[in-house]
Design a protein around this motif. Structure first.
Motif, PDB file in Angstrom:
ATOM      1  N   ILE A 141      -0.110  11.475   2.355  1.00 27.74           N
ATOM      2  CA  ILE A 141      -0.608  10.685   3.660  1.00 27.74           C
ATOM      3  C   ILE A 141      -0.591   9.310   3.823  1.00 27.74           C
ATOM      4  CG2 ILE A 141      -2.492  10.880   5.340  1.00 27.74           C
ATOM      5  CD1 ILE A 141      -3.102  13.609   4.587  1.00 27.74           C
ATOM      6  N   LEU A 142      -1.197   8.653   2.948  1.00 34.80           N
ATOM      7  CA  LEU A 142      -1.370   7.153   2.820  1.00 34.80           C
ATOM      8  C   LEU A 142       0.047   6.484   2.951  1.00 34.80           C
ATOM      9  CD1 LEU A 142      -4.435   6.357   0.511  1.00 34.80           C
ATOM     10  CD2 LEU A 142      -4.378   6.120   2.992  1.00 34.80           C
ATOM     11  N   THR A 143       0.920   7.325   2.124  1.00 37.72           N
ATOM     12  CA  THR A 143       2.169   6.677   1.965  1.00 37.72           C
ATOM     13  C   THR A 143       2.958   6.649   3.149  1.00 37.72           C
ATOM     14  OG1 THR A 143       2.622   7.480  -0.440  1.00 37.72           O
ATOM     15  CG2 THR A 143       4.471   7.173   0.826  1.00 37.72           C
ATOM     16  N   MET A 144       2.974   7.985   4.078  1.00 42.18           N
ATOM     17  CA  MET A 144       3.615   8.179   5.501  1.00 42.18           C
ATOM     18  C   MET A 144       3.075   6.993   6.326  1.00 42.18           C
ATOM     19  SD  MET A 144       2.895  11.434   7.917  1.00 42.18           S
ATOM     20  CE  MET A 144       1.137  10.885   7.870  1.00 42.18           C
ATOM     21  N   LEU A 145       1.541   6.847   6.381  1.00 39.43           N
ATOM     22  CA  LEU A 145       0.979   6.060   7.381  1.00 39.43           C
ATOM     23  C   LEU A 145       1.160   4.546   7.082  1.00 39.43           C
ATOM     24  CD1 LEU A 145      -2.758   7.334   7.494  1.00 39.43           C
ATOM     25  CD2 LEU A 145      -0.988   7.628   9.329  1.00 39.43           C
ATOM     26  N   PHE A 146       1.357   4.127   5.845  1.00 40.56           N
ATOM     27  CA  PHE A 146       1.545   2.689   5.684  1.00 40.56           C
ATOM     28  C   PHE A 146       3.043   2.416   5.564  1.00 40.56           C
ATOM     29  CE2 PHE A 146      -2.456   2.627   3.590  1.00 40.56           C
ATOM     30  CZ  PHE A 146      -3.071   1.733   4.452  1.00 40.56           C
ATOM     31  N   PHE A 147       4.053   3.390   5.425  1.00 40.02           N
ATOM     32  CA  PHE A 147       5.533   2.955   5.733  1.00 40.02           C
ATOM     33  C   PHE A 147       5.662   3.032   7.139  1.00 40.02           C
ATOM     34  CE2 PHE A 147       7.124   4.470   1.293  1.00 40.02           C
ATOM     35  CZ  PHE A 147       7.472   3.346   0.988  1.00 40.02           C
ATOM     36  N   GLY A 148       4.923   3.911   7.930  1.00 40.39           N
ATOM     37  CA  GLY A 148       5.390   3.881   9.218  1.00 40.39           C
ATOM     38  C   GLY A 148       4.322   2.600  10.108  1.00 40.39           C
ATOM     39  N   PHE A 149       3.416   1.991   9.339  1.00 41.42           N
ATOM     40  CA  PHE A 149       2.739   0.802   9.785  1.00 41.42           C
ATOM     41  C   PHE A 149       3.724  -0.359   9.530  1.00 41.42           C
ATOM     42  CE2 PHE A 149      -1.803   2.637   8.883  1.00 41.42           C
ATOM     43  CZ  PHE A 149      -1.666   3.343  10.089  1.00 41.42           C
ATOM     44  N   MET A 156       0.850  -1.131  -0.133  1.00 40.40           N
ATOM     45  CA  MET A 156      -0.037   0.118  -0.046  1.00 40.40           C
ATOM     46  C   MET A 156       0.713   1.333  -0.163  1.00 40.40           C
ATOM     47  SD  MET A 156      -3.318  -0.726  -0.169  1.00 40.40           S
ATOM     48  CE  MET A 156      -4.002   0.797   0.246  1.00 40.40           C
ATOM     49  N   ALA A 157       1.906   1.138   0.638  1.00 43.80           N
ATOM     50  CA  ALA A 157       2.749   2.573   0.798  1.00 43.80           C
ATOM     51  C   ALA A 157       3.454   2.548  -0.663  1.00 43.80           C
ATOM     52  CB  ALA A 157       3.891   1.939   1.957  1.00 43.80           C
ATOM     53  N   ASN A 158       3.959   1.651  -1.161  1.00 41.79           N
ATOM     54  CA  ASN A 158       4.379   1.879  -2.518  1.00 41.79           C
ATOM     55  C   ASN A 158       3.522   2.250  -3.576  1.00 41.79           C
ATOM     56  OD1 ASN A 158       7.647   0.824  -2.611  1.00 41.79           O
ATOM     57  ND2 ASN A 158       6.770  -0.478  -1.549  1.00 41.79           N
ATOM     58  N   ALA A 159       2.416   1.629  -3.498  1.00 40.12           N
ATOM     59  CA  ALA A 159       1.055   2.067  -4.451  1.00 40.12           C
ATOM     60  C   ALA A 159       0.697   3.372  -4.375  1.00 40.12           C
ATOM     61  CB  ALA A 159       0.004   0.944  -4.331  1.00 40.12           C
ATOM     62  N   SER A 160       0.546   3.745  -3.000  1.00 36.12           N
ATOM     63  CA  SER A 160       0.316   5.054  -2.973  1.00 36.12           C
ATOM     64  C   SER A 160       1.221   6.156  -3.247  1.00 36.12           C
ATOM     65  CB  SER A 160      -0.040   5.248  -1.246  1.00 36.12           C
ATOM     66  OG  SER A 160      -0.964   4.391  -0.828  1.00 36.12           O
ATOM     67  N   MET A 161       2.567   5.723  -3.065  1.00 35.99           N
ATOM     68  CA  MET A 161       3.499   6.647  -3.516  1.00 35.99           C
ATOM     69  C   MET A 161       3.791   6.999  -5.017  1.00 35.99           C
ATOM     70  SD  MET A 161       7.761   6.396  -2.829  1.00 35.99           S
ATOM     71  CE  MET A 161       7.881   4.679  -3.309  1.00 35.99           C
ATOM     72  N   TYR A 162       3.456   5.883  -5.631  1.00 35.01           N
ATOM     73  CA  TYR A 162       3.614   5.883  -7.187  1.00 35.01           C
ATOM     74  C   TYR A 162       2.332   6.562  -7.649  1.00 35.01           C
ATOM     75  CZ  TYR A 162       7.701   3.098  -7.004  1.00 35.01           C
ATOM     76  OH  TYR A 162       8.867   2.719  -6.722  1.00 35.01           O
ATOM     77  N   ARG A 163       1.245   6.424  -7.030  1.00 37.68           N
ATOM     78  CA  ARG A 163      -0.199   6.942  -7.482  1.00 37.68           C
ATOM     79  C   ARG A 163       0.025   8.437  -7.116  1.00 37.68           C
ATOM     80  NH1 ARG A 163      -4.037   7.079 -10.822  1.00 37.68           N
ATOM     81  NH2 ARG A 163      -5.887   7.893 -10.132  1.00 37.68           N
ATOM     82  N   TYR A 211       2.542  10.186  -7.121  1.00 36.86           N
ATOM     83  CA  TYR A 211       3.574  10.752  -8.149  1.00 36.86           C
ATOM     84  C   TYR A 211       2.887  11.079  -9.358  1.00 36.86           C
ATOM     85  CZ  TYR A 211       7.786  10.657  -5.216  1.00 36.86           C
ATOM     86  OH  TYR A 211       8.762  10.809  -3.976  1.00 36.86           O
ATOM     87  N   ALA A 212       1.915  10.094  -9.623  1.00 36.61           N
ATOM     88  CA  ALA A 212       1.307  10.198 -11.091  1.00 36.61           C
ATOM     89  C   ALA A 212       0.066  11.523 -11.091  1.00 36.61           C
ATOM     90  CB  ALA A 212       0.569   8.797 -11.197  1.00 36.61           C
ATOM     91  N   VAL A 213      -0.591  11.699 -10.056  1.00 36.41           N
ATOM     92  CA  VAL A 213      -1.743  12.500 -10.112  1.00 36.41           C
ATOM     93  C   VAL A 213      -1.417  13.944  -9.462  1.00 36.41           C
ATOM     94  CG1 VAL A 213      -3.245  10.618 -10.311  1.00 36.41           C
ATOM     95  CG2 VAL A 213      -2.760  11.470  -7.914  1.00 36.41           C
ATOM     96  N   GLY A 214      -0.329  13.897  -8.707  1.00 31.73           N
ATOM     97  CA  GLY A 214      -0.082  15.021  -7.772  1.00 31.73           C
ATOM     98  C   GLY A 214       1.297  15.651  -8.176  1.00 31.73           C
ATOM     99  N   LYS A 215       1.613  16.617  -7.180  1.00 33.58           N
ATOM    100  CA  LYS A 215       3.012  17.287  -7.364  1.00 33.58           C
ATOM    101  C   LYS A 215       4.137  16.271  -6.544  1.00 33.58           C
ATOM    102  CE  LYS A 215       3.482  21.594  -6.935  1.00 33.58           C
ATOM    103  NZ  LYS A 215       3.924  21.809  -8.592  1.00 33.58           N
ATOM    104  N   ALA A 216       5.032  16.097  -7.240  1.00 33.36           N
ATOM    105  CA  ALA A 216       5.875  15.006  -6.657  1.00 33.36           C
ATOM    106  C   ALA A 216       6.422  15.466  -5.145  1.00 33.36           C
ATOM    107  CB  ALA A 216       7.064  14.848  -7.824  1.00 33.36           C
ATOM    108  N   SER A 217       6.656  17.040  -5.293  1.00 31.06           N
ATOM    109  CA  SER A 217       7.124  17.580  -4.125  1.00 31.06           C
ATOM    110  C   SER A 217       6.251  17.286  -2.794  1.00 31.06           C
ATOM    111  CB  SER A 217       7.493  19.125  -4.031  1.00 31.06           C
ATOM    112  OG  SER A 217       6.360  19.600  -4.357  1.00 31.06           O
ATOM    113  N   ILE A 218       4.903  17.157  -3.129  1.00 27.07           N
ATOM    114  CA  ILE A 218       4.159  16.839  -1.847  1.00 27.07           C
ATOM    115  C   ILE A 218       4.482  15.545  -1.509  1.00 27.07           C
ATOM    116  CG2 ILE A 218       1.738  16.819  -1.183  1.00 27.07           C
ATOM    117  CD1 ILE A 218       0.950  19.279  -3.117  1.00 27.07           C
ATOM    118  N   VAL A 219       4.421  14.489  -2.202  1.00 26.99           N
ATOM    119  CA  VAL A 219       4.477  13.108  -1.975  1.00 26.99           C
ATOM    120  C   VAL A 219       5.972  12.939  -1.397  1.00 26.99           C
ATOM    121  CG1 VAL A 219       4.385  10.913  -2.722  1.00 26.99           C
ATOM    122  CG2 VAL A 219       2.785  12.506  -3.924  1.00 26.99           C
TER     123      VAL A 219
END
Length: 302
Positions: free
Chosen positions: A148-156, A72-79, A81-89
């Protein structure tokens, strides 16, 4: 020794980040690549355990959660980068230690000393300075939900590793389950996307012959076999990092270990500076200096 293991894990994940960065510049199927990464981890950990014979206790099933969280962390991160600003992710990928510290406090009552908290904050600020981008605008938060999902799932994932060490689950069986779960999930995602590809290709039939020929050459340079093989090679750095992170979490304080491991981003910055010849901003230099000072303080306080 936990500090040494944490730094060694960060080094392995740093090399993984460099390889990911290099691969991102190539026309490659990312899901197939990640399938190779997790498949490599599954094979390596399973083969090692055949020789050392660690027990398959009930606790190894926490590896399913670890595999799901990592996926989920990897999928959220790549998603993101695809739809938002890379700097935010990218900003949120530096924040999992914050999640880990909060969860560790409530689950295991792990509190940091004054020196450890100060060092943790210094490292976290350093990571944010490295990750923060000049084009980050509060009014341009598209993709923030994926960050946010990337942060949470890497933390989990980090929290799950710590929990596995607490319940005494064997390292290699639990990693085998984790990587097998990730392989299954990324394999399923790749299969689904691969099935959709013919219908997507039919939408671009009107492109001229020259462009089609150029694109064919581009994609043929990374065949499925080559992509999967490269993913399995990259997976070596990933599995070694995961093996090293277990003793670090077993002996060290959860939030501190997570913060040190998150320093793997420094290797990508160094790679970009010395190999890609990218210029460093004052912000990035300040972030690196602060992060290394924080780690030094952690070492002295431990």
């Amino acid at each position: 020794m936990w500090f040494v293991f944490a730094v060694a894990a960060a080094t392995c994940f740093g090399f993984r980040g460099v390889l990911y960065h290099w691969t991102a510049q190539r026309p490659i199927d990312r899901n197939l690549l990640l399938l190779g990464v997790y498949l490599s981890g599954t094979i390596i950990t399973l083969c090692i355990n055949i020789f050392i014979q660690q027990p398959w206790s009930k606790g190894v099933w926490i590896g399913v959660f670890m595999g799901l969280s990592s996926f989920m962390a990897n999928a959220s991160m790549y998603r993101g980068y695809a739809v938002g600003k890379a700097s935010i992710v990218a900003l949120f990928t530096g924040l999992p230690p914050l999640v880990v510290v909060v969860i560790a406090y409530f689950l295991w009552n792990e509190a940091l000393s004054t020196w450890q908290m100060s060092a943790f904050i210094i490292v976290l600020i350093g990571l944010l300075l490295i990750k923060y981008s000049h084009d980050f605008k509060l009014d341009q938060l598209k993709g923030i939900q994926w960050g946010i999902l990337t942060m949470l799932f890497f933390g989990f994932t980090d929290v799950a590793v710590k929990q596995a060490t607490i319940i005494g689950a064997s390292t290699f069986p639990i990693l085998t389950v984790m990587f097998a779960t990730g392989s299954l999930l990324f394999g399923t995602l790749w299969t689904i996307n691969n099935a959709k590809r013919p219908s997507m290709q039919s939408q671009v039939k009107n492109q001229n012959e020259a462009n089609r020929h150029s694109n064919a050459e581009l994609h043929n340079s990374w065949t499925k076999k080559k992509t999967l093989g490269w993913g399995m090679f990259v997976g070596i750095t990933n599995v070694v990092g995961m093996i090293l992170i277990f003793p670090a979490f077993r002996e060290g304080i959860t939030g501190i270990v997570s913060a040190i491991v998150a320093m793997n981003v420094a290797f990508v910055i160094l790679y970009a500076r010395f190999y890609l010849k990218e210029n460093w901003s004052k912000r990035e230099v300040s972030g690196l200096i602060m992060a290394f000072i924080g780690i030094l303080v952690l070492r002295l306080a431990s």
